[in-house]
Structures are given as structure tokens and as C-alpha cells.
Design a protein around this motif. Sequence first.
Motif: not given
Length: 576
Positions: A119-122, A126-129, A526-534, A546-549
Motif C-alpha cells: 500500500r505504501l508503494q502505491q 502515485a506521487n513519485e516520491s 532506463d528513464n522509468k521512475f523508481v523509488i529510492s530511499e533517503y 529488482d531481481s527481475n531486472l
Amino acid sequence: MKSLLVYLVALLNAPTPAAIPAKDPIPAYPTQDFRSPLDIPMSLAGNYGEPRRLHFHTGLDFRTNQVEGLNVYAVADGYVSRINVSGSGYGKALYITHKNGYTTVYGHLQRFSDKIEKRLQQEQYANESFSVDFTLKKDELPVTKSEIVAFSGNTGGSGGPHLHFEVRDSLERPINPMLFGYKLTDNIKPTMAYIKFYPQDERKYYSSGYRVRTVGANGIYQVAENLVSLNADKVSFSVNTTDRINGSGFTMGVYGMKMFVNGEKKFEFNMNRMMFNEKRSVIAHIDYPIFMNEGRRSFHKCFVEPADECSIYSDVQNRGLVDLSDGKPKAIKIEIYDFAGNVSTCEFNLRKSDAAQVFKTETLEYDQMLFPFKQNEFKNDEISISIPPKMIFDTLPLKYNRVETAEPAFFSAIHQLGKVTNLFFDFVQLKLKPSKPIPAGQEDKAVVVWKNESGNWVSKGGKYDGKILTTTTREFGDYSVKIDTTPPRIRAINVAPGKYMRPLKTVLFTIGDNLSGIKSYKTYIDNKFVISEYDAKTARLFHHLDSNLAAGNHEFKIVVKDERNNEATYTISFRM
């Protein structure tokens, strides 16, 4: 004569403070509803009400044996009502509202359970943040007692692995979790080290006080010769006191303190409950300059400052001030207690003696007196500050200095507004006029800067209208104007161009800014937004790959903006 004049002016301009507000009675909290949030023996690194920098601690810090990743359990049936994720503060925090009406808070988490993480990742995508703060509906994420809801960590402003745990009521008031039936082995009595006395007559503004050492052990303390003579008609005092708990090497705050004069109780505080916005009242409750200048040493006041309306006080007479004007000795008794009921006492006699001369007269230089119950304004041609009522806790002599500086980084003189250890209860408006022209095209890069207690200039932001910068602040001290045109810094730690990253599973960077501070960052593969932690305390930014990359070459891109919209972009290739 001048000291008496200042005192009389202060009395005339500072209305008599209102009586200590009547408190809602503390209810009988349920003591059987909640289990421990961990499944290891309960041990604390910090307790409720403990004085911290700029706030009271409003929960319990559960030790996690110096490791991360321990199971964190819902303490009772309920539902996830809020998720707050940030690189600072509580870090990853979870709020669970229970059937009994109380909400429990779990802070500095490493990660959440799978269903909560989903639910958090959704929300994050959605907010790209990475940083989000959102509430949930009652039926969206129900949890049951003893369900694993998260894993302990060290995120946000944490100083080491632990679980921060709170209980709040329906008014968002943090309550001492110990009132809900949690038990600790504790037969250690609080300790006392010093008592500091303050004049409360005309010497109030001309003396920094008088400190005496207490001697004793096992809960029984006294002062030398059992008599303290003071050259003032009216006085108050604070006590340097701390507590410990069996099995923990950490110093704790005390649960409460009582003060008696000739057998009559004149003052008490206890750490049962407070409003969330009262956390900052710590600046009035303890001797805050000592706290900041002497390694976080806590001197708890046995009196209430005029504008301190924190709800921890009870049975207070005349704000806890002691009248010595009749010349007769007063029998003083201090009782300090912890939650387990261990009590320490200190008894001594207090009297007035003009011969004592312990309150030394000091030079007082000031430009304006500030009063706690009035609207205060200080201004000249270059700087102004507007202070609403109840933003300071007592009458304050304000000294102002203007210091020219030849440093090219500054675009105004340095304006010294009192001492950095003097603070406001909340934000006040400050306006500052640059004394050098702001370069054309850089008007939106100007910021108000403030020198913190470590001597570093930090940004207070601000909006420039072409003539004046306007911002808000909660601190006295030194102010000036700088310009931030420097983009943020980005540095790779474990990745290099073309490096094979599948075994490492994580790409790691540091990001930082020279002045105005990080406003936002986004990361892409690859120009697709991904979540990174700070993590703000370490300035580290990381992304779990992602292991499926797909196998082969990929591109990782970071875009970081600071508060003045200076932008930095970093792109690096890697292999999977």
C-alpha cells in the motif's frame, strides 16, 4: 537604581499570568489491552517526558539489542490509520488505531510487512516520491493483535537501532505508555546533583543564578550545612536530576517532582500526558541554556515560567515561587519520583540574607524589553521581527548589534538578535533587507541565514519581494542574507560505469547541498521512475535493485533539487 527601574518597567508591562490551566483528569487507562510491540524482554533507551533538544520525548524508546530487523507487532486489534515516511524525524512510521480508541505509533522502522509495504508503494509511485504522509480508511488495512506489521530499524532522526513507541488519544495527545500496563524491573531511585537558585525580585535580570551541589545517596540528599542563604526577597529554583532503570545503561528522565514549603505543597509536575504541540515547552521547563551548554544536563524547574502553559503541572501556588521577604527560614522539601514509585528527597532550609551576596550583579545591556503577554515588535531600517503574545515564556531583555562583514558571500550585515539559546515557542515573522544589491536574475536564490549553536550558517529560507526577504523562525541569534546558486552534490558510492551490480543488489549514493537544503529528488532506471530511499542523517540515497531486472546494460539517473530550485542530474550505466 537602573536595575530597580528595569524591574518596575517589566512588572508594569507584563500582566499577571493566568492561573495554571485546569487539566482534564487523567482517566483510568486500560492496562490489559496492549501487548509489547516486540517479542524480546522489555528494555528502554529513553522514556516518556525525557528532555531532548527542543522537545520533550513523547514515547518509549525500546532497545533492540543494537540490531535492526526485529519483528514489530500490533499491540492490539485495529487498523492502519496513517503511514508517514521521511528521511528525517520518525523515518518510516506506522500508526494503528485500536478498538479502544487509542492510536499506537511505531517509529524508525526498517520496513513494513508485505501488505503494508504494498500500500505504501502505491502511494509513493502515485506521487513519485519516497517521502509520503497519508491516512487510510478504517476497513483498508485491518490488523490483529500480535500480527507482524513491521521490522525495527534506524531510519529518520534515530541515533541507533531502536523502536520508538507512542500511545495517543483521540485528541492526538501523546500519553505515557507505561500507564497502559507495561512493567519494568526498577528499584533504582532518581539521583540529584545540583540545585540552582534564581532571584525573582529586581535582581532577576541582573543575575544568572546560584548553584549548589547536593550530597547523598540511596534517595536521601541534602545541601551543605542544611541552610542556603540568598540575597533576594523572592526566589525560585531548579534541580539537576536524572533516573536509571535496571538493566539499562541509559540515563532517563524523571517521572515527576514535588516541592513543599513549610510542609505545604507548592508545586508538582508529572509526565502522564501532554498535547503534541506542548513538546517544545521543554525550553521553558528546564534551564535550557545549561542543557545546551553543558552536555544536555537537565535542570528541571520547581516553578512555572509566566507563559508556560504546558499541561504537565498541577497543584501550583504562586507559580512555585518562594517568598523570603519576612526573613524567616523556610523549610524546603523536594521529592523526585520515577514511574515505578522510587522516590528521592532533598530537605534544607532557605532564608534571606543580604550578607550572602550569592546573586552577583551582572552588567545588563539591552535595547528593548520583550514581554510574554504582549505583541512585541523590534525593527530598524534593515531588520524587523514580529512576536505575537505567548511566544516567549518570560520577560526578555533583547540586545541588538549590527556587525558589518566584508565576506562576499553575505548580502547584508550580520544582525545579532539576542542569544542563540533564547527561543520562541513557535514561529514568528522576520524580515531582513539586503544591504548589497541582489544580482539580476538571482532574486529567487536569496535566503535568510542563521548561525546555529555550533557556529554554522544554515538557511531559514524566505521570500524576496525585490526589497525585503520575509521568513519565519523560532530562534534568536545572528541573521544575515546569502545567495544559493550552487546545485546539490551527488556522489556514487558502490557503483561505477558498466559495473556488474546483480550480486550487490543495491545502488548507493550520497546527496547533499551547500546551503538551502534538499527539496526533492527522483531516481530513474532506463528513464522509468523508481523509488529510492533517503536517510538525511547519513546523506545516503539507495535503491534496492529488482531481481527481475533484465540482464544487460541499464542506466540509473538521479535528479536532485534544493530549496532554491538549483538542480543536479547524475547518470551512470551499470550491468545486471
